[in-house]
Motif scaffolding. Structure first.
Motif, PDB file in Angstrom:
ATOM      1  N   SER A  30      -2.743  -1.318 -13.079  1.00  0.00           N
ATOM      2  CA  SER A  30      -2.600  -2.258 -13.754  1.00  0.00           C
ATOM      3  C   SER A  30      -1.682  -3.165 -13.471  1.00  0.00           C
ATOM      4  O   SER A  30      -2.636  -4.091 -13.192  1.00  0.00           O
ATOM      5  CB  SER A  30      -2.550  -2.142 -15.759  1.00  0.00           C
ATOM      6  OG  SER A  30      -1.587  -2.270 -16.217  1.00  0.00           O
ATOM      7  N   LEU A  31      -1.016  -2.966 -13.239  1.00  0.00           N
ATOM      8  CA  LEU A  31       0.392  -4.295 -12.475  1.00  0.00           C
ATOM      9  C   LEU A  31       0.372  -4.574 -11.055  1.00  0.00           C
ATOM     10  O   LEU A  31      -0.007  -5.697 -10.399  1.00  0.00           O
ATOM     11  CB  LEU A  31       1.793  -3.795 -12.933  1.00  0.00           C
ATOM     12  CG  LEU A  31       2.570  -3.649 -13.823  1.00  0.00           C
ATOM     13  CD1 LEU A  31       3.695  -3.326 -14.124  1.00  0.00           C
ATOM     14  CD2 LEU A  31       2.206  -4.495 -14.594  1.00  0.00           C
ATOM     15  N   VAL A  32      -0.946  -2.951 -10.256  1.00  0.00           N
ATOM     16  CA  VAL A  32      -1.081  -3.402  -8.605  1.00  0.00           C
ATOM     17  C   VAL A  32      -2.416  -4.371  -8.386  1.00  0.00           C
ATOM     18  O   VAL A  32      -2.784  -5.219  -7.838  1.00  0.00           O
ATOM     19  CB  VAL A  32      -0.995  -2.335  -8.383  1.00  0.00           C
ATOM     20  CG1 VAL A  32      -1.909  -1.881  -6.936  1.00  0.00           C
ATOM     21  CG2 VAL A  32       0.296  -1.663  -8.115  1.00  0.00           C
ATOM     22  N   ASP A  33      -2.910  -3.783  -9.383  1.00  0.00           N
ATOM     23  CA  ASP A  33      -4.533  -4.553  -9.730  1.00  0.00           C
ATOM     24  C   ASP A  33      -3.985  -6.306  -9.509  1.00  0.00           C
ATOM     25  O   ASP A  33      -5.373  -6.872  -9.905  1.00  0.00           O
ATOM     26  CB  ASP A  33      -5.466  -3.884 -10.762  1.00  0.00           C
ATOM     27  CG  ASP A  33      -5.857  -2.568 -10.294  1.00  0.00           C
ATOM     28  OD1 ASP A  33      -5.652  -2.199  -8.911  1.00  0.00           O
ATOM     29  OD2 ASP A  33      -6.144  -2.109 -11.474  1.00  0.00           O
ATOM     30  N   ALA A  34      -3.593  -6.144 -10.902  1.00  0.00           N
ATOM     31  CA  ALA A  34      -3.171  -8.158 -11.035  1.00  0.00           C
ATOM     32  C   ALA A  34      -2.202  -8.813 -10.230  1.00  0.00           C
ATOM     33  O   ALA A  34      -2.432  -9.976 -10.031  1.00  0.00           O
ATOM     34  CB  ALA A  34      -2.514  -7.470 -12.976  1.00  0.00           C
ATOM     35  N   ILE A  41       2.081  -6.201  -5.054  1.00  0.00           N
ATOM     36  CA  ILE A  41       1.595  -5.578  -4.938  1.00  0.00           C
ATOM     37  C   ILE A  41       2.479  -4.208  -4.145  1.00  0.00           C
ATOM     38  O   ILE A  41       3.247  -3.197  -5.101  1.00  0.00           O
ATOM     39  CB  ILE A  41       0.692  -5.128  -3.917  1.00  0.00           C
ATOM     40  CG1 ILE A  41      -0.629  -5.972  -4.696  1.00  0.00           C
ATOM     41  CG2 ILE A  41      -0.127  -3.804  -3.791  1.00  0.00           C
ATOM     42  CD1 ILE A  41      -2.320  -5.924  -3.378  1.00  0.00           C
ATOM     43  N   ILE A  42       3.086  -4.033  -3.448  1.00  0.00           N
ATOM     44  CA  ILE A  42       3.950  -2.704  -2.848  1.00  0.00           C
ATOM     45  C   ILE A  42       5.625  -3.736  -3.838  1.00  0.00           C
ATOM     46  O   ILE A  42       5.643  -2.057  -4.183  1.00  0.00           O
ATOM     47  CB  ILE A  42       4.584  -3.737  -1.669  1.00  0.00           C
ATOM     48  CG1 ILE A  42       3.107  -3.213  -0.283  1.00  0.00           C
ATOM     49  CG2 ILE A  42       5.653  -2.351  -1.070  1.00  0.00           C
ATOM     50  CD1 ILE A  42       4.185  -4.128   0.569  1.00  0.00           C
ATOM     51  N   GLN A  43       5.966  -4.750  -4.497  1.00  0.00           N
ATOM     52  CA  GLN A  43       7.251  -4.761  -5.391  1.00  0.00           C
ATOM     53  C   GLN A  43       6.579  -3.461  -6.589  1.00  0.00           C
ATOM     54  O   GLN A  43       7.989  -2.663  -6.697  1.00  0.00           O
ATOM     55  CB  GLN A  43       7.214  -5.801  -5.507  1.00  0.00           C
ATOM     56  CG  GLN A  43       8.085  -5.989  -6.490  1.00  0.00           C
ATOM     57  CD  GLN A  43       9.084  -7.000  -6.701  1.00  0.00           C
ATOM     58  OE1 GLN A  43       8.434  -8.332  -5.887  1.00  0.00           O
ATOM     59  NE2 GLN A  43      10.063  -7.101  -6.959  1.00  0.00           N
ATOM     60  N   GLN A  44       5.555  -4.112  -7.334  1.00  0.00           N
ATOM     61  CA  GLN A  44       4.922  -3.199  -8.168  1.00  0.00           C
ATOM     62  C   GLN A  44       5.103  -1.771  -7.729  1.00  0.00           C
ATOM     63  O   GLN A  44       5.268  -0.717  -9.239  1.00  0.00           O
ATOM     64  CB  GLN A  44       3.384  -3.776  -8.776  1.00  0.00           C
ATOM     65  CG  GLN A  44       3.421  -5.082  -9.393  1.00  0.00           C
ATOM     66  CD  GLN A  44       4.892  -5.406 -10.574  1.00  0.00           C
ATOM     67  OE1 GLN A  44       5.307  -4.384 -11.199  1.00  0.00           O
ATOM     68  NE2 GLN A  44       4.634  -6.823 -11.098  1.00  0.00           N
TER      69      GLN A  44
END
Length: 316
Positions: A30-34, A41-44
């Motif tokens: 969900s964090l990647v999607d947001a 994205i990579i950090q999440q």
């Protein structure tokens, strides 16, 4: 992922502990999607899956798939942060500048892919199957300041392109990607220093680049010296009116003339990286095997990646 593969996955998953261990986390997905940008994205992913193995690779020259080395997501992120801090604070590579990479599939290539995004630099993957004149053309046209090169390609690239008188004046630094073969990397660096012109200000292995940060931290009494620079977020402060900046320049083979650089902006990069983690709406473990040069659209960075040496016989 086609239907037959999904059906096969359904039969494997209940009986395969490795696949089970790499099931995507709904909260991380969900964090990647947001995440609004590629580097976020990579950090999440790196923070959410910190203790999971991100990369596996064989020892240099291995003739089997016995993966000797591993790197977790946390380690990947820390190495990227470290290299980005060294390159940025020393002024060796900055936002919007070009960085080239040449070699076969390796953990070093993955780190360089992420490093360029972290710094907001433009990645220029160099294909291995083109004439040296075309490699020189790509470096000259892009104006790359830093070149990352695999140990096995370093002497050829230096002797036939970078070491030629008057060639590639923009290149100021060469970094040998030496993961799994540090001694070999040191040997190649010694050769490069005799081949390259004085205009190339520094030749290092990737391990030496990482150690530059440790040397700075240990020699300074300022506790903040060990902190990392923040990732460059497209659209944030410092980008001006560039919410969708250029982040990749992927050259064609030049079959119809000179190679042509296809521009990959932040929007395209984000779509590529996000798609790589969203199979089955983020419900499917992503397992990737890398064995070819990664010089087309950069590298995939899935939940579980395995990198074989280029000499692996069955993948030739």
């Amino acid at each position: 992922m086609p239907g037959p593969n999904l059906a096969r996955l359904a039969t494997l998953l209940p009986h395969d502990p490795e696949l089970q261990a790499y099931q995507p986390s709904p909260s991380v997905q969900s964090l990647v999607d947001a995440a609004p940008t590629t580097i976020e994205i990579i950090q999440q992913l790196c923070q959410g899956y910190a203790e999971r193995v991100a990369l596996k690779w064989c020892s240099d020259g291995a003739m089997t798939s016995d993966y000797t080395y591993t790197m977790t997501y946390k380690e990947v992120w820390e190495k990227v942060q470290t290299m980005a801090t060294v390159l940025s604070t020393k002024g060796w590579l900055c936002k919007k500048e070009f960085v080239a990479v040449c070699g076969f599939a390796s953990p070093g290539w993955v780190l360089v892919d992420i490093l360029s995004l972290y710094l907001g630099a433009v990645l220029v993957p160099l294909p291995l199957n083109v004439p040296y004149e075309d490699l020189k053309y790509m470096l000259d046209e892009s104006g790359a300041r830093v070149v990352f090169v695999s140990a096995e390609e370093s002497e050829s690239l230096a002797g036939n392109v970078l070491g030629k008188e008057g060639a590639c004046p923009s290149v100021e630094m060469v970094v040998v990607m030496d993961y799994g073969g540090e001694e070999k990397g040191q040997a190649w660096v010694a050769k490069l220093r005799s081949l390259l012109p004085a205009s190339v200000v520094r030749v290092l292995t990737m391990q030496e680049l990482l150690l530059e940060h440790d040397k700075k931290s240990s020699s300074s009494s300022n506790s903040s010296s060990s902190t990392f620079v923040s990732p460059a977020i497209p659209g944030a402060e410092g980008w001006g009116e560039e919410p969708n900046p250029l982040l990749g320049l992927m050259y064609t083979s030049g079959s119809t003339g000179r190679p042509k650089g296809a521009m990959y902006t932040e929007t395209l990069m984000r779509a590529l990286w996000h798609t790589g983690f969203s199979w089955g709406a983020g419900e499917i473990p992503v397992v990737s095997l890398g064995f070819l040069p990664l010089n087309h659209i950069g590298t995939c960075f899935p939940i579980f990646s395995s990198f074989l040496p280029s000499s692996y016989p069955s993948l030739g």
